[in-house]
Enzyme design. Structure first.
Site, PDB file in Angstrom:
ATOM      1  N   HIS A  63      59.197  75.263 150.188  1.00  0.00           N
ATOM      2  CA  HIS A  63      58.388  74.263 149.478  1.00  0.00           C
ATOM      3  C   HIS A  63      57.446  74.902 148.452  1.00  0.00           C
ATOM      4  CE1 HIS A  63      59.794  71.150 152.263  1.00  0.00           C
ATOM      5  NE2 HIS A  63      59.583  72.007 153.237  1.00  0.00           N
TER       6      HIS A  63
HETATM    7  O1  RIB Z   1      54.824  70.284 153.715  1.00  0.00           O
HETATM    8  C1  RIB Z   1      55.029  71.617 153.319  1.00  0.00           C
HETATM    9  C2  RIB Z   1      53.709  72.272 153.020  1.00  0.00           C
HETATM   10  O2  RIB Z   1      52.905  72.305 154.203  1.00  0.00           O
HETATM   11  C3  RIB Z   1      53.858  73.736 152.592  1.00  0.00           C
HETATM   12  O3  RIB Z   1      52.821  74.057 151.709  1.00  0.00           O
HETATM   13  C4  RIB Z   1      53.684  74.490 153.881  1.00  0.00           C
HETATM   14  O4  RIB Z   1      53.222  75.834 153.664  1.00  0.00           O
HETATM   15  C5  RIB Z   1      52.619  73.671 154.537  1.00  0.00           C
HETATM   16  O5  RIB Z   1      51.361  74.057 153.988  1.00  0.00           O
END
Ligand code: RIB
Ligand code: CA
Length: 319
Positions: free
Chosen positions: A237
């Site tokens: 992500h």
């Molecule tokens: O939903 C994904 C996010 O939440 C990413 O930034 C992961 O590192 C968590 O922080």
């Protein structure tokens, strides 16, 4: 001209991958990092960040500790996703400590120093960013871009059916940033697609340090893996934000948006006014309505091949 980038992180595995990408990118100068509670406690996300800078021999990059807890809600970590203390792999003990400014103070100082040369990329709960905007309301206009990894405009959530983890973790902060920050919202709409290929992970696993440690950051619980390639591959992500800063891999649309701050099944959800139905008077249906102006840009599509190319080009620099 190299982009001046400040990262606000809750270092877990994909935050670590983002750090690795940005530190290796030719056209990026990481001018600072701030930490926030999220994937793990503030103590752990700060320690993890300092250890990663040690691992890559980049202890020149200053780190500021930020919010130990969300504005209103209790902190809930994601260690079941990211591992004990919020990160996997053997990391060196850091030889450096955080600066003696809070994240809010440090972020505002960065804005003062770099102005419109500065890109801020927040990839954890938005508590530090909301505080910085409250302290300096002109911040969004004073810098080049405010990116955030978070939210889900048109797709389901990952911590609840409608909310993404960073927004759910501190919905009040997310609400403030999404109303006042005019951010580039890089949400699950595109990051869920951001997988790397199994052979890339295999290459890292077979490599010498530090890439063997980087390989561990691609290891996620099986139930969170994408299986479109007949094997388990994770969506990275936070790495999507880095790839867009480096190579413009995303297309965006502007919308008026709000974040749900109620306590209940829709907590942390993004209300994205695609049909421009929201205006100053509720349920007025007429041509001369006073429609709300857009409050941010939502990443709508991703060039997945370009994402993987940038991931490979930056990460393999540590070979
Ligand atoms: O939903 C994904 C996010 O939440 C990413 O930034 C992961 O590192 C968590 O922080
Ligand atoms: Ca994160």
């Amino acid at each position: 001209m190299r982009k001046k980038v400040h990262l606000d992180v809750d270092t877990g595995n994909d935050d670590a991958i983002l750090l690795a990408m940005m530190l290796a990118a030719e056209d990026v100068d990481v001018v600072g990092v701030s930490t926030v509670c999220g994937n793990s406690t503030l103590t752990n996300t700060t320690q993890n960040t300092l250890s990663i800078l040690e691992l890559f021999d980049r202890t020149d990059v200053p780190v500021a500790k930020g919010a130990e807890r969300p504005f209103v809600r209790e902190h809930h970590d994601a260690e079941w996703v990211h591992g004990e203390n919020g990160i996997r792999g053997d990391l060196p003990d850091p030889s450096t400590s955080p600066v003696d400014q809070t994240a809010m103070e440090f972020i505002c100082k960065q804005v003062e120093t770099y102005g419109h040369r500065l890109t801020i990329a927040a990839v954890g709960p938005l508590t530090n960013i909301a505080l910085a905007i409250a302290n300096r309301p002109t911040l969004p206009d004073d810098i080049d871009e405010l990116y955030l990894m978070g939210g889900a405009a048109h797709t389901h959530g990952n911590i609840t059916p409608v909310a993404e983890f960073n927004f759910w973790g501190d919905p009040e902060a997310a609400s403030r940033v999404m109303q006042d920050g005019f951010p580039r919202m890089v949400g699950l709409d595109v990051t869920n697609q951001a997988t790397v290929l199994p052979e890339f992970i295999d290459k890292l696993e077979d490599a010498s340090p530090p890439l063997d440690t980087v390989a561990d950051w691609f290891d996620y619980p099986d139930e969170l893996m994408n299986t479109e390639y007949g094997t388990n591959v994770p969506a990275i992500h936070d790495g999507v934000v880095g790839a867009d800063i480096i190579g413009n891999i995303l297309d965006y649309e502007s919308y008026y948006m709000e974040v749900d701050t109620t306590e209940g099944p829709s907590r942390g959800a993004v209300i994205c006014d695609v049909l421009e139905t929201m205006d100053t008077e509720v349920n007025v249906v007429s041509e001369d309505r006073n429609r709300f102006s857009p409050t941010g840009d939502v990443a709508e599509s991703i060039d997945i091949d370009h994402f993987r190319e940038i991931m490979s080009q930056t990460i393999l620099k540590y070979s």
